[in-house]
Design a protein around this motif. Structure first.
Motif, PDB file in Angstrom:
ATOM      1  N   UNK A 182       0.680  -1.378  -0.272  1.00 11.35           N
ATOM      2  CA  UNK A 182      -0.083  -0.451   0.198  1.00 11.35           C
ATOM      3  C   UNK A 182       0.818   1.307  -0.002  1.00 11.35           C
ATOM      4  N   UNK A 183       0.928   1.737  -0.504  1.00 11.80           N
ATOM      5  CA  UNK A 183       1.221   3.547  -0.605  1.00 11.80           C
ATOM      6  C   UNK A 183       1.252   3.828   1.301  1.00 11.80           C
ATOM      7  N   UNK A 184       2.611   4.084   1.444  1.00 12.48           N
ATOM      8  CA  UNK A 184       2.472   4.514   2.942  1.00 12.48           C
ATOM      9  C   UNK A 184       2.546   6.476   2.882  1.00 12.48           C
ATOM     10  N   UNK A 185       1.640   6.448   4.055  1.00  8.82           N
ATOM     11  CA  UNK A 185       0.795   7.807   4.006  1.00  8.82           C
ATOM     12  C   UNK A 185       2.227   9.272   4.619  1.00  8.82           C
ATOM     13  N   UNK A 186       2.386   9.855   4.113  1.00 11.82           N
ATOM     14  CA  UNK A 186       2.943  11.178   4.127  1.00 11.82           C
ATOM     15  C   UNK A 186       2.725  10.768   6.145  1.00 11.82           C
ATOM     16  N   UNK A 187       4.008  11.797   6.796  1.00 10.08           N
ATOM     17  CA  UNK A 187       3.624  11.788   8.204  1.00 10.08           C
ATOM     18  C   UNK A 187       3.471  13.282   8.417  1.00 10.08           C
ATOM     19  N   UNK A 188       2.355  13.231   8.918  1.00  5.62           N
ATOM     20  CA  UNK A 188       1.910  15.051   9.334  1.00  5.62           C
ATOM     21  C   UNK A 188       2.295  16.100   8.330  1.00  5.62           C
ATOM     22  N   UNK A 189       1.539  15.652   7.301  1.00  7.89           N
ATOM     23  CA  UNK A 189       2.405  16.642   6.303  1.00  7.89           C
ATOM     24  C   UNK A 189       1.389  18.364   6.851  1.00  7.89           C
ATOM     25  N   UNK A 190       2.087  19.364   7.031  1.00 11.43           N
ATOM     26  CA  UNK A 190       1.418  20.707   7.069  1.00 11.43           C
ATOM     27  C   UNK A 190       2.115  21.541   5.825  1.00 11.43           C
ATOM     28  N   UNK A 191       0.970  21.974   5.832  1.00 11.55           N
ATOM     29  CA  UNK A 191       1.490  23.960   4.769  1.00 11.55           C
ATOM     30  C   UNK A 191       2.110  24.283   5.606  1.00 11.55           C
ATOM     31  N   UNK A 192       3.043  24.782   4.818  1.00 15.13           N
ATOM     32  CA  UNK A 192       4.506  25.326   5.414  1.00 15.13           C
ATOM     33  C   UNK A 192       5.593  24.428   5.031  1.00 15.13           C
ATOM     34  N   UNK A 193       5.527  22.770   4.752  1.00 19.76           N
ATOM     35  CA  UNK A 193       6.889  22.175   5.154  1.00 19.76           C
ATOM     36  C   UNK A 193       7.488  22.742   3.611  1.00 19.76           C
ATOM     37  N   UNK A 194       8.677  21.990   3.552  1.00 19.81           N
ATOM     38  CA  UNK A 194       9.423  23.039   2.682  1.00 19.81           C
ATOM     39  C   UNK A 194       9.590  20.805   1.660  1.00 19.81           C
TER      40      UNK A 194
END
Length: 128
Positions: free
Chosen positions: A112-124
Motif C-alpha cells: 500500500x502507499x505509505x501516508x506522509x507523516x503529518x504533512x503541513x502547509x509550510x513544509x518544504x
C-alpha cells in the motif's frame, strides 16, 4: 528561503498528496521525485553553545504526478506492506480435534502507499 529548499507545501490534499508552490515555471516535470520535510527544533551543541542547524523532519518521499505553471501535485511513493496472514484449515473431525488432515497457506500482505507523516502547509520540498 534556504537554497536547499525548492518550494513549500501550500495545500495538503490528503495523507498521501500535497500541492507545492513550484511548477513548470521552475522546470518541475511529471515523475520528478522530492522529499517533503518539516522543520523541527534548532539544535545547539551542548558543549560549545554553538547553534548547529534546524532539525529536518522527513515527512516522506513524493513524486510529481501533475505539474501546472506555478504549482505541482506531489504524491507519496513510499510503500508499506501489510503483514502476511497464515491460514490453517482443518477438515472433517480435524475441525473438532487437533488431528487429521489440515491445510496451511500463507496469504501475502498487500503493498500500500505509505501516508506522509503529518504533512503541513509550510513544509518544504528538497530534491530526492
Amino acid at each position: 528561503m534556504n537554497p536547499r529548499y525548492l518550494g513549500k507545501v501550500v495545500s495538503v490534499v490528503n495523507d498521501t498528496t500535497v500541492v507545492v508552490n513550484i511548477g513548470a515555471d521552475h522546470s518541475i516535470r511529471t515523475g520528478q521525485t522530492f522529499v517533503v520535510i518539516g522543520l523541527g527544533e534548532t539544535i545547539t551543541d551542548p558543549d560549545t553553545g554553538e547553534v548547529l542547524e534546524q532539525l529536518e523532519l522527513v515527512r516522506g518521499r513524493v513524486e510529481a504526478t501533475h505539474v501546472q505553471q506555478k504549482i505541482s501535485t506531489l504524491t507519496s511513493i513510499d510503500v508499506q506492506r501489510d503483514p502476511d496472514i497464515k491460514e490453517i484449515k482443518r477438515s472433517g473431525h480435524a475441525a473438532l480435534y487437533s488431528f487429521g488432515p489440515t491445510t496451511e497457506s500463507v496469504r501475502m500482505g498487500l503493498d500500500r502507499t505509505k501516508p506522509l507523516i503529518s504533512p503541513r502547509v509550510g513544509d518544504y520540498v528538497i530534491e530526492d
